[in-house]
Design a protein around this motif. Sequence first.
Motif, mmCIF file in Angstrom:
data_model
loop_
_atom_site.group_PDB
_atom_site.id
_atom_site.type_symbol
_atom_site.label_atom_id
_atom_site.label_comp_id
_atom_site.label_asym_id
_atom_site.label_seq_id
_atom_site.Cartn_x
_atom_site.Cartn_y
_atom_site.Cartn_z
ATOM 1 N N LEU A 91 36.258 28.767 45.883
ATOM 2 C CA LEU A 91 36.791 29.633 46.925
ATOM 3 C C LEU A 91 35.891 29.545 48.152
ATOM 4 N N PRO A 92 36.441 29.276 49.329
ATOM 5 C CA PRO A 92 35.613 29.174 50.527
ATOM 6 C C PRO A 92 34.958 30.484 50.947
ATOM 7 N N ALA A 93 35.452 31.600 50.418
ATOM 8 C CA ALA A 93 34.841 32.905 50.668
ATOM 9 C C ALA A 93 34.801 33.674 49.357
ATOM 10 N N PRO A 94 33.804 34.533 49.156
ATOM 11 C CA PRO A 94 33.772 35.326 47.922
ATOM 12 C C PRO A 94 35.012 36.202 47.828
ATOM 13 N N PRO A 95 35.524 36.445 46.635
ATOM 14 C CA PRO A 95 36.653 37.378 46.506
ATOM 15 C C PRO A 95 36.244 38.765 46.995
ATOM 16 N N ALA A 96 37.210 39.533 47.476
ATOM 17 C CA ALA A 96 36.908 40.887 47.956
ATOM 18 C C ALA A 96 36.234 41.706 46.862
ATOM 19 N N ARG A 97 36.618 41.462 45.626
ATOM 20 C CA ARG A 97 35.947 42.040 44.466
ATOM 21 C C ARG A 97 36.180 41.111 43.287
ATOM 22 N N ASP A 98 35.247 41.102 42.348
ATOM 23 C CA ASP A 98 35.410 40.280 41.157
ATOM 24 C C ASP A 98 36.584 40.807 40.329
ATOM 25 N N THR A 99 37.450 39.908 39.888
ATOM 26 C CA THR A 99 38.597 40.333 39.092
ATOM 27 C C THR A 99 38.783 39.426 37.887
ATOM 28 N N ALA A 100 39.335 40.008 36.829
ATOM 29 C CA ALA A 100 39.660 39.260 35.610
ATOM 30 C C ALA A 100 41.043 39.697 35.148
ATOM 31 N N HIS A 101 41.893 38.726 34.849
ATOM 32 C CA HIS A 101 43.265 39.007 34.426
ATOM 33 C C HIS A 101 43.557 38.181 33.178
ATOM 34 N N PHE A 102 44.223 38.773 32.208
ATOM 35 C CA PHE A 102 44.639 38.042 31.021
ATOM 36 C C PHE A 102 46.090 38.384 30.753
ATOM 37 N N GLY A 103 46.930 37.359 30.743
ATOM 38 C CA GLY A 103 48.340 37.620 30.546
ATOM 39 C C GLY A 103 49.146 36.344 30.420
ATOM 40 N N THR A 104 50.448 36.507 30.343
ATOM 41 C CA THR A 104 51.355 35.384 30.140
ATOM 42 C C THR A 104 51.289 34.373 31.271
ATOM 43 N N LEU A 105 51.154 34.868 32.517
ATOM 44 C CA LEU A 105 51.114 33.995 33.687
ATOM 45 C C LEU A 105 49.724 33.977 34.300
ATOM 46 N N PRO A 106 49.330 32.859 34.921
ATOM 47 C CA PRO A 106 48.057 32.835 35.632
ATOM 48 C C PRO A 106 48.164 33.619 36.941
ATOM 49 N N ASP A 107 47.107 34.279 37.312
ATOM 50 C CA ASP A 107 47.069 35.071 38.546
ATOM 51 C C ASP A 107 46.565 34.165 39.675
#
Length: 367
Positions: A91-107
């Motif tokens: 990512l050319p810039a840090p994410p606004a906040r660290d996030t983690a997602h687990f599910g059927t579709l990729p985020d």
Amino acid sequence: MKLSFLEPLYKQSGPFASVYPDTSRDSAIEDPDAAVRLRWRHLRDALMSKGADRDSITAVAGTVGSDADVPGTHGQAVFIAHGHLALLDELPAPPARDTAHFGTLPDTMPLIVQHAPGIPYLAVHVHYGGRHSTDAPGTVRIEAEAGTWPLTKVTPGHRLDEEIPVADWPRAAGEVGRELEGHARRIDVETVVVAGDVWARGILIHRLPASLRGQVTTVEGAGESEPGRALLEQRLESLFQGRMAAHDRALLDAFLAERGRDGTFAEGLAPAVSALQRGRVKALFLNDHPESPFRLWAGPEPGQLALAEQELRSYGIREVTEEQAGTALARALVGSRAELVVVPEQELCLSEGVGVLLRYADPTTRE
């Protein structure tokens, strides 16, 4: 913006772990490795709370922070499927906040948004500090980089680095110009940013091929570029702030023209979803709202999305999951090979942050 870079990801089956950590290695952080490890512990806890399997967590752990060779501020987008790395991007810039997602579709929407505005450019820095005369001693040094903004900040483009005696500079500048033209053609450059000594860069600009000369923008005070980062990064940041790529601008102009004549467009989440269900979207326009509250229901296929669960079940679709709107929209766009254009809200505020340019007229998609 074309989303073909995501097609290999969507060819894989879920569930997916999608993780966005800040992995910056800038001088403001005393111990960046320790900071990354701390962020990962929080992300690991988040994945566990969402039901991620042990293999997926182990695979993420082995990937987060693996970009230690990338200097400055940045982040990662990590996608794991069934314990194996499905996609890794910087990512050319840090994410606004660290996030983690687990599910059927990729985020994937946070990654897509970070690819914007996707401006293909050529940066040129002409280093020279001597007398403005061809009989002066010394050399003129040329640094150039062809890239796509802002991705070049973390994935450097093709570089040119040459030193030429001052006496040869007027002749050699033409050769350099033709070489630069070759790099520019490969990525369909839309702007050429030139910095450095006024006299030496002036000679280069006047000897550039006509196809490049009309695209030149000069900038002052370029400074030295940090190794591993984009050439002229600070100047490019200022120059491209709030700007859209020419291709995306043309799509937006087409959308506005269709809206003006009540033609092949739709605006709002429900009409956009209806158009995506039918595969009629040429381009989707999005005001970036990272914390959007909107949710959609999705089935196994890209075009299977709806505002209500019952709508999908009425079509006989049994495997239905509730998703963040961006997650379902991204898959539908990739599956239908539609484009996505991130539109700054100050430029155009879209109803519910979403609009679509249709491939052909479809009155049922408009409210």
